[in-house]
Scaffold this motif. Structure first.
Motif, PDB file in Angstrom:
ATOM      1  N   ASP A 200     -17.197 -17.555  54.863  1.00 20.40           N
ATOM      2  CA  ASP A 200     -16.231 -18.630  55.109  1.00 20.40           C
ATOM      3  C   ASP A 200     -16.562 -19.905  54.339  1.00 20.40           C
ATOM      4  OD1 ASP A 200     -14.918 -16.938  56.811  1.00 20.40           O
ATOM      5  OD2 ASP A 200     -15.948 -17.676  58.615  1.00 20.40           O
ATOM      6  N   GLN A 201     -17.818 -20.072  53.951  1.00 20.56           N
ATOM      7  CA  GLN A 201     -18.220 -21.257  53.191  1.00 20.56           C
ATOM      8  C   GLN A 201     -18.136 -21.030  51.677  1.00 20.56           C
ATOM      9  OE1 GLN A 201     -20.120 -20.226  55.988  1.00 20.56           O
ATOM     10  NE2 GLN A 201     -18.929 -21.774  57.098  1.00 20.56           N
ATOM     11  N   GLY A 202     -17.633 -19.891  51.279  1.00 17.29           N
ATOM     12  CA  GLY A 202     -17.485 -19.593  49.857  1.00 17.29           C
ATOM     13  C   GLY A 202     -18.747 -19.116  49.189  1.00 17.29           C
ATOM     14  N   VAL A 203     -19.760 -18.768  49.985  1.00 21.90           N
ATOM     15  CA  VAL A 203     -21.021 -18.272  49.436  1.00 21.90           C
ATOM     16  C   VAL A 203     -20.944 -16.758  49.282  1.00 21.90           C
ATOM     17  CG1 VAL A 203     -23.506 -18.076  49.788  1.00 21.90           C
ATOM     18  CG2 VAL A 203     -22.291 -20.156  50.499  1.00 21.90           C
ATOM     19  N   LYS A 204     -21.358 -16.268  48.137  1.00 18.91           N
ATOM     20  CA  LYS A 204     -21.323 -14.829  47.865  1.00 18.91           C
ATOM     21  C   LYS A 204     -22.251 -14.090  48.820  1.00 18.91           C
ATOM     22  CE  LYS A 204     -22.137 -11.462  44.153  1.00 18.91           C
ATOM     23  NZ  LYS A 204     -22.544 -11.286  42.729  1.00 18.91           N
ATOM     24  N   ARG A 205     -21.708 -13.053  49.485  1.00 15.84           N
ATOM     25  CA  ARG A 205     -22.507 -12.265  50.408  1.00 15.84           C
ATOM     26  C   ARG A 205     -23.384 -11.272  49.638  1.00 15.84           C
ATOM     27  NH1 ARG A 205     -18.339  -9.832  54.655  1.00 15.84           N
ATOM     28  NH2 ARG A 205     -20.293  -9.102  55.616  1.00 15.84           N
ATOM     29  N   GLN A 206     -24.610 -11.115  50.083  1.00 14.92           N
ATOM     30  CA  GLN A 206     -25.574 -10.273  49.388  1.00 14.92           C
ATOM     31  C   GLN A 206     -25.233  -8.790  49.542  1.00 14.92           C
ATOM     32  OE1 GLN A 206     -28.032 -11.428  47.478  1.00 14.92           O
ATOM     33  NE2 GLN A 206     -28.766  -9.380  46.933  1.00 14.92           N
ATOM     34  N   ASP A 207     -25.018  -8.134  48.417  1.00 16.62           N
ATOM     35  CA  ASP A 207     -24.767  -6.682  48.390  1.00 16.62           C
ATOM     36  C   ASP A 207     -23.566  -6.272  49.233  1.00 16.62           C
ATOM     37  OD1 ASP A 207     -26.968  -6.284  46.736  1.00 16.62           O
ATOM     38  OD2 ASP A 207     -28.328  -6.056  48.448  1.00 16.62           O
ATOM     39  N   VAL A 208     -22.545  -7.123  49.303  1.00 15.24           N
ATOM     40  CA  VAL A 208     -21.322  -6.803  50.051  1.00 15.24           C
ATOM     41  C   VAL A 208     -20.141  -6.885  49.098  1.00 15.24           C
ATOM     42  CG1 VAL A 208     -19.829  -7.407  51.986  1.00 15.24           C
ATOM     43  CG2 VAL A 208     -22.310  -7.705  52.186  1.00 15.24           C
ATOM     44  N   TYR A 209     -19.408  -5.798  48.968  1.00 12.87           N
ATOM     45  CA  TYR A 209     -18.327  -5.718  47.985  1.00 12.87           C
ATOM     46  C   TYR A 209     -17.050  -5.220  48.651  1.00 12.87           C
ATOM     47  CZ  TYR A 209     -22.538  -5.786  45.126  1.00 12.87           C
ATOM     48  OH  TYR A 209     -23.756  -6.115  44.585  1.00 12.87           O
ATOM     49  N   ASP A 210     -15.930  -5.405  47.946  1.00 11.24           N
ATOM     50  CA  ASP A 210     -14.622  -5.015  48.474  1.00 11.24           C
ATOM     51  C   ASP A 210     -14.358  -3.537  48.167  1.00 11.24           C
ATOM     52  OD1 ASP A 210     -12.114  -4.901  49.498  1.00 11.24           O
ATOM     53  OD2 ASP A 210     -11.261  -6.502  48.269  1.00 11.24           O
ATOM     54  N   TYR A 211     -15.082  -2.674  48.885  1.00  9.88           N
ATOM     55  CA  TYR A 211     -14.900  -1.240  48.692  1.00  9.88           C
ATOM     56  C   TYR A 211     -13.512  -0.788  49.138  1.00  9.88           C
ATOM     57  CZ  TYR A 211     -19.968  -0.971  47.984  1.00  9.88           C
ATOM     58  OH  TYR A 211     -21.246  -1.135  47.508  1.00  9.88           O
ATOM     59  N   ALA A 212     -12.922  -1.468  50.103  1.00  8.85           N
ATOM     60  CA  ALA A 212     -11.613  -1.071  50.629  1.00  8.85           C
ATOM     61  C   ALA A 212     -10.554  -1.073  49.528  1.00  8.85           C
ATOM     62  CB  ALA A 212     -11.197  -2.000  51.771  1.00  8.85           C
ATOM     63  N   LYS A 213     -10.554  -2.101  48.712  1.00  6.76           N
ATOM     64  CA  LYS A 213      -9.559  -2.199  47.635  1.00  6.76           C
ATOM     65  C   LYS A 213      -9.716  -1.042  46.656  1.00  6.76           C
ATOM     66  CE  LYS A 213      -8.754  -6.198  45.742  1.00  6.76           C
ATOM     67  NZ  LYS A 213      -8.915  -7.446  44.937  1.00  6.76           N
ATOM     68  N   VAL A 214     -10.953  -0.798  46.234  1.00  5.68           N
ATOM     69  CA  VAL A 214     -11.203   0.255  45.245  1.00  5.68           C
ATOM     70  C   VAL A 214     -10.852   1.626  45.813  1.00  5.68           C
ATOM     71  CG1 VAL A 214     -12.970   1.373  43.841  1.00  5.68           C
ATOM     72  CG2 VAL A 214     -12.994  -1.112  44.143  1.00  5.68           C
ATOM     73  N   MET A 215     -11.261   1.900  47.036  1.00  7.70           N
ATOM     74  CA  MET A 215     -11.026   3.207  47.637  1.00  7.70           C
ATOM     75  C   MET A 215      -9.535   3.449  47.903  1.00  7.70           C
ATOM     76  SD  MET A 215     -14.333   3.379  50.202  1.00  7.70           S
ATOM     77  CE  MET A 215     -14.002   5.022  50.819  1.00  7.70           C
ATOM     78  N   ALA A 216      -8.808   2.400  48.255  1.00  9.79           N
ATOM     79  CA  ALA A 216      -7.372   2.545  48.509  1.00  9.79           C
ATOM     80  C   ALA A 216      -6.630   2.920  47.226  1.00  9.79           C
ATOM     81  CB  ALA A 216      -6.809   1.252  49.101  1.00  9.79           C
ATOM     82  N   ILE A 217      -6.922   2.219  46.137  1.00  9.49           N
ATOM     83  CA  ILE A 217      -6.278   2.528  44.854  1.00  9.49           C
ATOM     84  C   ILE A 217      -6.669   3.928  44.388  1.00  9.49           C
ATOM     85  CG2 ILE A 217      -6.138   1.873  42.428  1.00  9.49           C
ATOM     86  CD1 ILE A 217      -6.598  -1.035  43.314  1.00  9.49           C
ATOM     87  N   PHE A 218      -7.945   4.248  44.535  1.00  5.31           N
ATOM     88  CA  PHE A 218      -8.453   5.551  44.116  1.00  5.31           C
ATOM     89  C   PHE A 218      -7.728   6.667  44.852  1.00  5.31           C
ATOM     90  CE2 PHE A 218     -11.448   9.083  44.147  1.00  5.31           C
ATOM     91  CZ  PHE A 218     -11.965   9.066  42.866  1.00  5.31           C
ATOM     92  N   MET A 219      -7.605   6.560  46.174  1.00 10.61           N
ATOM     93  CA  MET A 219      -6.982   7.627  46.957  1.00 10.61           C
ATOM     94  C   MET A 219      -5.484   7.736  46.680  1.00 10.61           C
ATOM     95  SD  MET A 219      -9.219   9.329  48.437  1.00 10.61           S
ATOM     96  CE  MET A 219      -8.056  10.334  49.347  1.00 10.61           C
ATOM     97  N   GLY A 220      -4.820   6.624  46.393  1.00 15.13           N
ATOM     98  CA  GLY A 220      -3.408   6.691  46.027  1.00 15.13           C
ATOM     99  C   GLY A 220      -3.194   7.515  44.768  1.00 15.13           C
ATOM    100  N   CYS A 221      -4.053   7.320  43.781  1.00 15.52           N
ATOM    101  CA  CYS A 221      -3.965   8.098  42.538  1.00 15.52           C
ATOM    102  C   CYS A 221      -4.269   9.574  42.776  1.00 15.52           C
ATOM    103  CB  CYS A 221      -4.931   7.532  41.493  1.00 15.52           C
ATOM    104  SG  CYS A 221      -4.560   5.848  40.954  1.00 15.52           S
ATOM    105  N   VAL A 222      -5.263   9.838  43.616  1.00 18.19           N
ATOM    106  CA  VAL A 222      -5.649  11.225  43.890  1.00 18.19           C
ATOM    107  C   VAL A 222      -4.521  11.983  44.582  1.00 18.19           C
ATOM    108  CG1 VAL A 222      -7.190  12.676  45.266  1.00 18.19           C
ATOM    109  CG2 VAL A 222      -8.122  10.790  43.928  1.00 18.19           C
ATOM    110  N   PHE A 223      -3.895  11.361  45.570  1.00 13.60           N
ATOM    111  CA  PHE A 223      -2.790  12.026  46.264  1.00 13.60           C
ATOM    112  C   PHE A 223      -1.647  12.344  45.303  1.00 13.60           C
ATOM    113  CE2 PHE A 223      -4.354  10.118  50.420  1.00 13.60           C
ATOM    114  CZ  PHE A 223      -4.761  11.332  50.930  1.00 13.60           C
TER     115      PHE A 223
END
Length: 497
Positions: free
Chosen positions: A429-452
C-alpha cells in the motif's frame, strides 16, 4: 466414427479430395447418432456400468490406477515444495520449477523404452521395474544437499516416471467392458488428481510438522511403491495381451520377436499421421494441466498471502473438482463423444479463468473447483481416447509416448509462467516493492486462455474412434491382411529384379 478413422489409416492418402471430405465431417461428426443416445439407467447413473466389471478386471484396473496415482504423488511433491526447496538450496523459485521442467522433458525417454518393452513382453514387468526404481529415487531425493544433486535425481525421476503411463493405462483398460470405458477412463486419469490431493494432505501432515520438513515427505512416498510392486507381481497379464501374444507367435511359427518387428513396420506405415496428431493433442492437454496446477500453490501462498491451512483447503477443493470432472465427463463421453465433451470443457474452463485467478474472497474456492472440473474433465477422456486411436499391437508404446511427447512440448509451462511473472512485481500500500511477490494471476490467466483456444481447435479437427474393440480380436484379420500384403509386395519386387 470407426469407419471414419479407418479411412484415415488407409495410407493415409493425402489427396485434396480426401482432405476436403475429412474437413467437411469435423463439425457434423460432433453430433452424436440417435442410436448412441440411449438414456437408460446406465446413462443417469454413471456407476451402473461398473457393475459389469469383473473381479479380474478390477484387479488389473486398480493396479494400473495406483501406479499412476503414485506417479502424480512423486511429481507434485516438488510442486508443493517450491518455496521450501528454493530456500533450502538458496535459489529462485524459477530455478526449482526448472527441476519440474526437467522431469517433463525426460519422460519421453522412459515412455519409449518401457512402452516398447510393455508391448513386447507384457505390462507387469515394466511396471514393476519403474515403481521399484522410483521408490529408490524418492529415498535418495531426501538426502540431496545441493541444487545440482537435486536436478540430477529429478532427471532420473523423469526417465522412470515416463515409463508409468503406457503400461499402466493399457493394463487398466484393455480388458474392461466397452460400456464402462468412459467412466473407467475418467477414474483412471483422475488418479493423477487423487495423487495431487494426497500430496496436499500429507504435505500438511508431514512436511509442515516433521523436523526434516520436505525430506520426510519424499521418504514417506517410497513406502507405498513397495506395495504396488508386490500387487503387480501377484497378477497375471491382461487377457487382451495374452491373446495378442499367442496370436503373434502362431502367425510367425512361434517367433514372437519377428512378429513384433513386422507389426511395428506395418503400424508405422499406417499410423504415422494419427501418431503426429496424438502428440499435438497431448501437448494441448498437458499445457492445460501444468499451466493451471504447477504454479497455483505458489500463487496462493506468495501473491494472495494464504496461510498453510487456507492453501491446503483451496488445493484440496481443486482436486475434488478434478476428480468429479474426470468421472462425470468421462462417463458422458461414452454417449456424446470424446471430441465434443473436450470442446465443452474448453468453453467451460475459459469461463472459469477469471474467478480462478482473480477472486480474492473465499469464493475463489468455487472458481478453483470448476476450473479443475473442466480441465480434468477434459483429461478424463484421454486414456480411452488414446487407447482407441493407438495401433492395437502398440497401445502401450504409442499411447504412452504420445502422452509424454505432449509433456515434453509443455514441459516449460511452469517455468514460463514463473519467469514471465517475475516481470510483474507487486507493491504494498505504500508503493514499496514486495520481496519475491509477483502477479502470477495475470500471467496464468492469459496463458490458460490461449491453451483452451488451442485445445478446442485441435479437438475440432481431430479424429475419433469411439467404441473401438480393445481386445485385439477385431484387428487380427485386418492386421494379418496388411502383413500378407507386405509379403506379396516383397515377392513382386524380387520377381521384378
Amino acid at each position: 466414427m470407426v469407419s471414419e478413422y479407418q479411412r484415415l489409416l488407409d495410407g493415409p492418402k493425402l489427396k485434396s479430395s480426401v482432405i476436403t471430405r475429412y474437413i467437411a465431417t469435423r463439425i457434423p461428426g460432433l453430433i452424436p447418432q440417435k442410436s448412441e443416445l440411449i438414456f437408460d439407467q446406465a446413462f443417469w447413473n454413471p456407476f451402473k456400468p461398473l457393475t459389469q466389471v469383473t473381479l479380474h478386471q478390477w484387479n488389473l484396473f486398480f493396479a494400473g490406477f495406483w501406479c499412476w496415482t503414485w506417479d502424480a504423488f512423486d511429481y507434485f511433491s516438488v510442486s508443493m515444495n517450491v518455496s521450501h526447496l528454493a530456500k533450502e538450496f538458496d535459489v529462485e523459485a524459477s530455478d526449482i520449477t526448472w527441476g519440474i521442467t526437467l522431469v517433463l522433458m525426460l519422460r519421453s525417454v522412459g515412455a519409449f523404452v518401457f512402452g516398447a518393452l510393455s508391448d513386447r513382453y507384457g505390462r507387469r514387468y515394466p511396471l514393476i521395474t519403474v515403481m521399484a526404481i522410483l521408490a529408490c529415487l524418492q529415498i535418495g531425493l531426501g538426502f540431496v544437499q545441493t541444487y545440482k544433486q537435486f536436478l540430477g535425481v529429478r532427471a532420473l525421476f523423469g526417465i522412470f516416471m515416463g515409463g508409468v503411463f503406457g503400461p499402466a493405462y493399457a493394463i487398466a483398460l484393455e480388458d474392461a467392458p466397452d460400456v464402462a470405458h468412459g467412466i473407467l477412463s475418467g477414474i483412471f486419469q483422475q488418479g493423477y488428481a487423487f495423487g495431487y490431493l494426497l500430496v496436499v494432505v500429507f504435505q500438511r501432515a508431514i512436511t509442515d510438522n516433521a523436523s526434516k520438513s520436505w525430506r520426510a515427505l519424499f521418504w514417506f512416498s517410497a513406502g507405498p511403491c513397495v506395495i504396488w510392486v508386490c500387487w503387480i507381481w501377484s497378477l497375471n497379464e491382461s487377457n487382451a495381451f495374452q491373446l495378442h501374444h499367442e496370436h503373434a507367435k502362431a502367425t510367425h511359427q512361434g517367433d514372437a520377436t519377428r512378429a513384433f518387428v513386422k507389426q511395428a513396420q506395418t503400424a508405422l506405415k499406417r499410423y504415422w499421421l494419427a501418431a503426429i496428431y496424438m502428440v499435438l493433442m497431448m501437448a494441448g492437454f498437458n499445457f492445460a494441466s501444468h499451466g493451471s496446477q504447477d504454479l497455483y500453490p505458489t500463487l496462493l501462498t506468495k501473491q494472495m498471502d494464504y496461510g498453510r491451512d487456507r492453501s491446503t483447503v483451496t488445493n484440496s477443493v481443486c482436486n475434488l473438482g478434478a476428480i468429479a470432472g474426470g468421472v462425470f465427463i468421462g462417463h458422458l463421453s461414452n454417449y456424446f463423444g470424446r471430441r465434443l465433451m473436450v470442446i465443452v470443457c474448453c468453453i467451460g474452463g475459459g469461463a472459469m479463468v477469471y474467478p480462478w485467478a482473480y477472486v480474492r474472497s473465499s469464493a475463489i474456492n468455487a472458481g478453483a473447483f470448476f476450473m479443475q472440473f473442466f480441465v480434468q474433465g477434459a483429461w478424463g477422456i484421454v486414456p480411452i481416447h488414446l487407447a482407441e486411436l493407438s495401433p492395437p499391437e502398440f497401445r502401450s508404446f504409442v499411447g504412452g509416448l504420445s502422452y509424454q511427447l505432449g509433456n515434453l512440448a509443455s514441459s516449460a509451462s511452469s517455468t514460463i509462467e514463473a519467469t514471465i511473472g517475475e516481470r510483474f512485481p507487486l507493491y504494498d500500500d505504500q508503493g514499496v516493492k514486495r520481496q519475491d511477490v509477483y502477479d502470477y494471476a495475470k500471467v496464468m490467466a492469459i496463458f490458460m486462455g490461449c491453451v483452451f483456444g488451442y485445445l478446442l481447435l485441435i479437438m475440432l479437427i481431430g479424429p475419433e474412434n469411439r467404441h473401438a474393440d480393445l481386445s485385439y480380436q477385431e484387428q487380427f484379420e485386418e492386421f494379418d491382411r496388411d502383413l500378407d500384403d507386405d509379403e506379396k509386395e516383397k515377392a513382386d519386387h524380387i520377381e521384378t529384379v
